[in-house]
Motif scaffolding. Structure first.
Motif, short mmCIF file in Angstrom:
data_model
loop_
_atom_site.label_atom_id
_atom_site.label_comp_id
_atom_site.label_asym_id
_atom_site.label_seq_id
_atom_site.Cartn_x
_atom_site.Cartn_y
_atom_site.Cartn_z
N GLY A 8 0.78 -1.22 0.00
CA GLY A 8 0.00 0.00 0.00
C GLY A 8 0.82 1.27 0.00
N SER A 9 2.13 1.17 0.18
CA SER A 9 3.00 2.35 0.18
C SER A 9 3.52 2.62 -1.23
CB SER A 9 4.16 2.16 1.15
OG SER A 9 5.00 1.10 0.72
N VAL A 10 4.11 3.80 -1.40
CA VAL A 10 4.72 4.18 -2.67
C VAL A 10 6.17 4.61 -2.40
CG1 VAL A 10 4.72 5.85 -4.57
CG2 VAL A 10 2.56 4.88 -3.75
N LEU A 11 7.11 3.97 -3.06
CA LEU A 11 8.51 4.37 -3.01
C LEU A 11 8.74 5.35 -4.16
CD1 LEU A 11 11.35 4.07 -1.77
CD2 LEU A 11 11.74 2.18 -3.38
N LEU A 12 9.09 6.58 -3.83
CA LEU A 12 9.14 7.67 -4.81
C LEU A 12 10.53 8.27 -4.88
CD1 LEU A 12 7.87 10.01 -6.56
CD2 LEU A 12 7.37 11.15 -4.36
N LEU A 13 11.06 8.39 -6.09
CA LEU A 13 12.29 9.12 -6.35
C LEU A 13 11.94 10.34 -7.19
CD1 LEU A 13 13.41 6.40 -5.42
CD2 LEU A 13 15.13 6.53 -7.23
N CYS A 14 12.58 11.49 -6.91
CA CYS A 14 12.24 12.70 -7.65
C CYS A 14 13.39 13.70 -7.64
CB CYS A 14 11.00 13.36 -7.05
SG CYS A 14 11.22 13.99 -5.37
N THR A 15 13.33 14.62 -8.59
CA THR A 15 14.29 15.72 -8.64
C THR A 15 13.74 16.92 -7.86
OG1 THR A 15 13.30 16.53 -10.70
CG2 THR A 15 15.17 15.00 -10.89
N ASP A 16 14.57 17.96 -7.74
CA ASP A 16 14.13 19.14 -6.99
C ASP A 16 13.05 19.91 -7.72
OD1 ASP A 16 15.77 20.18 -8.97
OD2 ASP A 16 16.78 21.59 -7.65
N GLY A 17 12.78 19.57 -8.98
CA GLY A 17 11.65 20.16 -9.66
C GLY A 17 10.33 19.76 -9.03
N LEU A 18 10.34 18.64 -8.28
CA LEU A 18 9.16 18.24 -7.51
C LEU A 18 9.25 18.72 -6.07
CD1 LEU A 18 6.49 16.42 -7.60
CD2 LEU A 18 7.89 14.76 -6.37
N SER A 22 1.95 10.87 -13.04
CA SER A 22 1.31 11.96 -13.77
C SER A 22 0.59 12.91 -12.84
CB SER A 22 0.35 11.40 -14.82
OG SER A 22 -0.68 10.63 -14.21
N ALA A 23 0.02 12.40 -11.76
CA ALA A 23 -0.66 13.27 -10.80
C ALA A 23 0.33 14.21 -10.12
CB ALA A 23 -1.39 12.44 -9.76
N LEU A 24 1.48 13.70 -9.74
CA LEU A 24 2.50 14.54 -9.12
C LEU A 24 2.97 15.64 -10.07
CD1 LEU A 24 4.49 11.72 -7.33
CD2 LEU A 24 3.45 13.68 -6.17
N VAL A 25 3.21 15.28 -11.32
CA VAL A 25 3.64 16.27 -12.31
C VAL A 25 2.55 17.31 -12.53
CG1 VAL A 25 4.26 16.63 -14.72
CG2 VAL A 25 5.30 14.75 -13.43
N ASP A 26 1.31 16.87 -12.59
CA ASP A 26 0.20 17.82 -12.79
C ASP A 26 0.12 18.84 -11.67
OD1 ASP A 26 -0.53 16.62 -15.15
OD2 ASP A 26 -2.20 15.48 -14.30
N VAL A 27 0.34 18.40 -10.43
CA VAL A 27 0.29 19.34 -9.31
C VAL A 27 1.43 20.34 -9.41
CG1 VAL A 27 0.42 19.57 -6.81
CG2 VAL A 27 -0.87 17.70 -7.80
N VAL A 28 2.61 19.87 -9.82
CA VAL A 28 3.75 20.79 -10.00
C VAL A 28 3.44 21.79 -11.11
CG1 VAL A 28 6.16 20.94 -10.72
CG2 VAL A 28 5.46 19.16 -9.12
N LEU A 29 2.87 21.33 -12.20
CA LEU A 29 2.52 22.23 -13.30
C LEU A 29 1.51 23.28 -12.86
CD1 LEU A 29 2.27 19.66 -16.25
CD2 LEU A 29 4.05 21.40 -15.90
N SER A 30 0.56 22.86 -12.05
CA SER A 30 -0.44 23.82 -11.58
C SER A 30 0.17 24.86 -10.64
CB SER A 30 -1.58 23.09 -10.88
OG SER A 30 -1.14 22.52 -9.65
N ALA A 31 1.34 24.53 -10.06
CA ALA A 31 2.03 25.46 -9.16
C ALA A 31 3.07 26.30 -9.89
CB ALA A 31 2.68 24.69 -8.02
N GLY A 32 3.15 26.16 -11.21
CA GLY A 32 4.06 27.00 -11.99
C GLY A 32 5.27 26.31 -12.56
N ALA A 33 5.63 25.13 -12.06
CA ALA A 33 6.72 24.30 -12.60
C ALA A 33 7.91 25.12 -13.06
CB ALA A 33 6.19 23.44 -13.74
N PRO A 34 8.65 25.76 -12.14
CA PRO A 34 9.77 26.60 -12.55
C PRO A 34 11.01 25.84 -13.02
CG PRO A 34 9.67 26.48 -10.17
CD PRO A 34 8.46 25.77 -10.68
N ASP A 35 10.99 24.52 -12.88
CA ASP A 35 12.16 23.71 -13.25
C ASP A 35 11.67 22.43 -13.93
OD1 ASP A 35 14.76 22.84 -13.48
OD2 ASP A 35 15.16 22.75 -11.32
N ASN A 36 12.60 21.70 -14.54
CA ASN A 36 12.28 20.34 -15.00
C ASN A 36 11.86 19.51 -13.80
OD1 ASN A 36 15.42 20.39 -16.82
ND2 ASN A 36 13.49 21.32 -17.43
N VAL A 37 11.07 18.49 -14.05
CA VAL A 37 10.66 17.59 -12.97
C VAL A 37 10.75 16.16 -13.45
CG1 VAL A 37 8.22 17.84 -13.60
CG2 VAL A 37 8.82 16.99 -11.33
N ALA A 38 11.24 15.27 -12.59
CA ALA A 38 11.32 13.84 -12.90
C ALA A 38 10.84 13.03 -11.72
CB ALA A 38 12.75 13.44 -13.27
#
Length: 249
Positions: A180-190, A212-228
């Motif tokens: 039920g958990s999620v192991l998440l790796l990300c860049t500082d764009g997130l 895709s949900a995480l990226v969408d939330v970042v985009l809605s917040a302005g996404a000032p950097d690349n995100v992975a």
């Protein structure tokens, strides 16, 4: 369920982030995220080179002890990036974070400020330590998180793949990854846009389309950097025995 994706964001002209998630031939899962160091030519080349070299090294070490595999894979990534440092690319470098998962246990390694989280029970717990001037100053008690200087200097990293002849990597293990958990790796764009609770909330509201949900939330917040984003999690409503499917970007 394995997922990986990147997005250029809404400001940058080049995407220097790379994400990979795959099931290995020995049944283990590999997650990798890299972020080319900005301000220097070749960040996109460095991140792709590092991810490819690390993945190749891990694939060729089937069944070997995970900590040893990750340390050797980071060394291979460092060697590959340094081998390409010629001409305009002579100073290229990248952050790198990777996770090797066997059943319900993970081994996580990182250099730089790309992170790993375990998202469970409505909370996101950071598993790695940032190698950045700000975070190291905060851990040393020399700066508070709300210091104005922190906001201005968060992109100053102290370690990266390609900077030194030998990569100084941190490895964290064993990490329990419960059902039920999620192991998440990300860049500082997130994580530079969303705080820990916002990350957990986005995962909880995603109905399984975590990346895709995480990226969408970042985009809605302005996404000032690349995100992975690269992650391992169960499909909603599935049992713990669900077999993941690969998704590589």
């Amino acid at each position: 369920m394995l997922q990986a994706t990147t997005h250029i964001g809404l400001v940058r002209e080049t995407n220097e982030d790379v994400a990979l998630a795959e099931e290995l031939p020995d049944g283990r899962s590999l997650l990798v995220v890299a972020d080319g160091v900005g301000g220097l030519p070749g960040g996109d080349v460095a991140s792709r080179t590092a991810v490819d070299a690390l993945a190749d090294a891990v694939r060729s070490a089937a069944g070997q002890e995970p900590e040893v595999v990750l340390r050797r894979a980071f060394a291979a990534a460092n060697d590959a990036v340094r081998a390409g440092q010629q001409g305009a690319l002579e100073r290229m470098s990248t952050t790198l974070v990777a996770a090797l998962v066997d059943g319900g246990t993970a081994w996580v390694a990182n250099i730089g400020d790309s992170r790993a989280y375990l998202v469970a029970g409505g909370e996101a717990r950071q598993l790695t330590l940032d190698h950045s001037w700000v975070e190291e100053s905060i851990r040393a008690g020399l700066m508070s998180p709300d210091d104005p200087l922190a906001a201005l200097s968060r992109n100053l990293i102290t370690r990266a793949i390609g900077l030194e002849a030998e990569a100084e990597v941190d490895v964290f293990w064993p990490i329990d990854v419960p059902p039920g958990s999620v192991l998440l790796l990300c860049t500082d764009g997130l994580h530079g846009v969303l705080d820990d609770q916002a990350i957990a909330d986005a995962v909880a509201a995603s109905a399984g389309a975590y990346a895709s949900a995480l990226v969408d939330v970042v985009l809605s917040a302005g996404a000032p950097d690349n995100v992975a984003v690269a992650l391992l999690g169960e499909s909603p409503g599935s049992g713990s025995g669900t077999r993941p499917s690969p998704d590589i970007t």
